[in-house]
Design a protein around this motif. Sequence first.
Motif, mmCIF file in Angstrom:
data_model
loop_
_atom_site.group_PDB
_atom_site.id
_atom_site.type_symbol
_atom_site.label_atom_id
_atom_site.label_comp_id
_atom_site.label_asym_id
_atom_site.label_seq_id
_atom_site.Cartn_x
_atom_site.Cartn_y
_atom_site.Cartn_z
ATOM 1 N N LEU A 49 36.826 32.685 28.912
ATOM 2 C CA LEU A 49 37.541 33.896 29.317
ATOM 3 C C LEU A 49 36.923 34.500 30.575
ATOM 4 N N GLU A 50 35.596 34.520 30.653
ATOM 5 C CA GLU A 50 34.929 35.046 31.841
ATOM 6 C C GLU A 50 35.309 34.229 33.074
ATOM 7 N N ARG A 51 35.348 32.911 32.926
ATOM 8 C CA ARG A 51 35.742 32.045 34.045
ATOM 9 C C ARG A 51 37.174 32.339 34.465
ATOM 10 N N ARG A 52 38.066 32.480 33.498
ATOM 11 C CA ARG A 52 39.470 32.756 33.818
ATOM 12 C C ARG A 52 39.627 34.113 34.495
ATOM 13 N N VAL A 53 38.921 35.104 33.988
ATOM 14 C CA VAL A 53 38.983 36.428 34.617
ATOM 15 C C VAL A 53 38.486 36.343 36.051
ATOM 16 N N GLN A 54 37.389 35.634 36.258
ATOM 17 C CA GLN A 54 36.845 35.478 37.602
ATOM 18 C C GLN A 54 37.844 34.750 38.512
ATOM 19 N N GLN A 55 38.481 33.692 38.010
ATOM 20 C CA GLN A 55 39.465 32.955 38.806
ATOM 21 C C GLN A 55 40.659 33.838 39.156
ATOM 22 N N ILE A 56 41.118 34.621 38.199
ATOM 23 C CA ILE A 56 42.256 35.522 38.443
ATOM 24 C C ILE A 56 41.863 36.571 39.478
ATOM 25 N N ASP A 57 40.680 37.174 39.310
ATOM 26 C CA ASP A 57 40.205 38.171 40.273
ATOM 27 C C ASP A 57 40.108 37.581 41.682
ATOM 28 N N GLU A 58 39.580 36.375 41.788
ATOM 29 C CA GLU A 58 39.458 35.721 43.094
ATOM 30 C C GLU A 58 40.825 35.466 43.713
#
Length: 108
Positions: A49-58
Amino acid sequence: MKNTMVAIALLTSASLAAGFALSGSPYPAVATEGTHSVALSEHSLENSLERRVQQIDERITSVWDEFDLRPSREATDGEWCRRLFLDVLGRIPTVEELTEFTESREDD
């Protein structure tokens, strides 16, 4: 009430964003192994989830930069509540719902 609404907003946003922004399964809690689904560990799920949130934010930030956009000021509790109701339920909150939300002293 605030915690419930925040959870709904996050789940809705994450589901929508995962559907268009990322490849693979939009359901991070389950991984496919052959023809069987395998539940991921809680730690693995948090990392996923942290990776996905980071990818979405980027991705959002790159689009903002591409079009020279800047985020709006932070919404008030009342504005945020109204937007959430419109997005999730398709209607504005009643006066009672809005009052309950804005007067709530729960942690956000």
